[in-house]
Every structure is written in C-alpha cells, then in structure tokens.
Design a protein around this motif. Structure first.
Motif, short mmCIF file in Angstrom:
data_model
loop_
_atom_site.label_atom_id
_atom_site.label_comp_id
_atom_site.label_asym_id
_atom_site.label_seq_id
_atom_site.Cartn_x
_atom_site.Cartn_y
_atom_site.Cartn_z
N PRO A 42 46.63 26.28 69.05
CA PRO A 42 48.07 25.51 69.13
C PRO A 42 48.81 25.97 70.17
O PRO A 42 48.93 27.32 70.99
CB PRO A 42 48.75 26.07 67.70
N ALA A 43 50.13 25.53 71.44
CA ALA A 43 50.52 25.54 72.15
C ALA A 43 52.44 26.71 71.60
O ALA A 43 52.22 27.04 70.38
CB ALA A 43 51.42 24.30 72.43
N ARG A 44 52.64 27.41 72.17
CA ARG A 44 53.20 28.28 72.27
C ARG A 44 55.02 27.14 71.71
O ARG A 44 55.53 26.29 72.01
CB ARG A 44 53.93 28.95 73.47
N ILE A 45 55.31 27.69 70.81
CA ILE A 45 56.12 27.72 69.98
C ILE A 45 57.61 28.47 70.33
O ILE A 45 57.71 30.03 70.38
CB ILE A 45 55.98 27.51 68.77
N PRO A 46 58.20 28.14 71.49
CA PRO A 46 59.86 28.72 71.59
C PRO A 46 60.19 28.88 70.62
O PRO A 46 61.16 30.60 70.35
CB PRO A 46 59.95 27.68 72.38
N SER A 105 60.05 33.72 65.80
CA SER A 105 60.86 34.62 65.78
C SER A 105 59.07 35.29 64.68
O SER A 105 58.27 34.93 64.62
CB SER A 105 61.41 34.86 64.99
N LEU A 106 59.40 36.90 65.42
CA LEU A 106 57.77 37.94 64.40
C LEU A 106 58.13 37.54 63.18
O LEU A 106 58.98 37.99 62.43
CB LEU A 106 57.74 38.87 65.12
N PRO A 107 57.59 38.06 62.24
CA PRO A 107 57.52 38.41 60.86
C PRO A 107 58.40 39.27 60.51
O PRO A 107 57.79 40.78 61.14
CB PRO A 107 55.88 38.52 60.05
N THR A 127 49.11 33.10 69.48
CA THR A 127 48.74 32.32 70.27
C THR A 127 49.93 31.25 70.61
O THR A 127 51.11 31.19 71.30
CB THR A 127 47.85 31.19 70.94
N ALA A 128 50.29 31.04 69.13
CA ALA A 128 51.55 30.12 69.38
C ALA A 128 52.80 30.97 68.71
O ALA A 128 54.11 29.91 69.23
CB ALA A 128 51.34 29.76 67.77
N THR A 129 53.17 32.05 68.56
CA THR A 129 53.91 33.06 68.28
C THR A 129 53.92 34.10 69.57
O THR A 129 55.11 34.91 69.32
CB THR A 129 53.90 33.64 67.11
N GLY A 130 53.17 34.77 69.87
CA GLY A 130 53.25 35.60 70.81
C GLY A 130 53.84 37.25 70.46
O GLY A 130 53.71 38.24 70.59
N MET A 131 53.53 37.29 69.15
CA MET A 131 53.22 38.14 68.00
C MET A 131 52.03 39.21 68.69
O MET A 131 50.18 38.57 68.68
CB MET A 131 52.94 38.19 66.54
N THR A 132 51.86 40.64 68.28
CA THR A 132 50.08 41.26 67.83
C THR A 132 48.97 40.57 66.89
O THR A 132 49.67 40.34 66.03
CB THR A 132 50.37 42.36 67.93
#
Length: 167
Positions: free
Chosen positions: A43-47, A50-52, A109-114
């Motif tokens: 998926p595309a990045r969701i601006p 937030s992180l969980p 990919t969507a959120t930028g989290m590890t």
C-alpha cells in the motif's frame, strides 16, 4: 439486487473507458481485470497514520487510524494493506491470531513503523472480553464457598390474584 463486487467492477470498467476513449469495452474489461490482479502490491504511505500505542490491540489500532484519516474501518484496513475482504471483524480476529510477513511488510510500508511495532498490536494481551471465560470458574467457586443457593419454586409469586404462599 446486484452483487457489490460486480458493481465495483462495472464502475471501474466505465471509468477506464472514459479515461481511454479509443478502446473497446472488451479491452477496458481486460485492462481492469489485469489491474485488479495486481492488488497484492504494497500500500501507499498513509500520512495521518500514527504508531500503535503500547499494549494496543490490532482492532483498536485500525479504528484509531480510521478516525485519524477520516474513513471507515474497512477502508482503513484496505489502506493499511490488511486485506479486509467481506468481513473486517473476521479478518481482524484472524490477523490477531497470526500476522503473516506480507501483512507486516504492508503495515511497515503504509505507516513507517518497524517490524516489531507492526507485530505488537497482534501480540498484545487479550482484551477484557477475552478474559470472561477465565473469570467464570473463580466466580462459580466463590458462589459455592459462600453456600449461596438459588431460590426455590413457590417462594415468589408472579400472580397478584393468588392467595398467600403456603407456609
């Protein structure tokens, strides 16, 4: 009533035909079918995602992302790459039990989290509703220890016209 998936397919074919006026309907259907076969991409990045939070369950995280982005839960799952299918609730239960590597990559990919952050909501401790069966046995033991007995037949009346209870 028409099938929802068929309606979406028809809309996509009409939109493709409008965007490419020189093609035939068969070519538009083939192009949409080929494009829909590529759904397994990341998926595309969701601006607004937030992180969980620590200890947050997957259902709660998806709901929070949906609220932040301004979409329904089902759409948030699609944006996060969780492949919601026809039942978002069933898919969330399934993912809470086992989170495949492909789904972890989609969340990353969507959120930028590890990777660890993506796996955390699925491995968080169970909710209070999941703990109810574990509470039934201790409650039953407490009732047995206190010698609390259920009311017997004839001890209460529901008919106002009946005479006094036999004594």
């Amino acid at each position: 009533m028409t099938n929802r998936l068929t309606r979406e397919q028809d809309r996509a074919v009409r939109a493709y035909k409008r965007a490419h006026p020189g093609i035939t309907w068969d070519q538009a259907r083939a192009a949409v079918a080929a494009r829909s076969g590529q759904r397994h991409s990341l998926p595309a990045r969701i601006p607004g995602a937030s992180l969980p939070r620590p200890g947050e369950r997957l259902e709660g995280y998806v709901q929070r992302v949906a609220a932040a982005v301004g979409v329904q839960r089902h759409r948030a799952m699609v944006l996060l790459g969780l492949e919601s299918g026809t039942s978002a609730t069933e898919r969330l239960v399934e993912l809470a039990a086992y989170l495949p590597d492909r789904t972890v990559r989609a969340l990353v990919t969507a959120t930028g989290m590890t990777d660890a952050q993506a796996r955390a909501p699925a491995t968080s401790p169970a909710s209070a509703a999941d703990a109810i069966p574990a509470l039934v046995r201790p409650a039953q033991q407490l009732l047995n220890e206190k010698s609390i007995q259920r009311g017997g037949e004839g001890e209460t009346r529901t008919d106002a016209r009946a005479g006094p209870a036999p004594g």
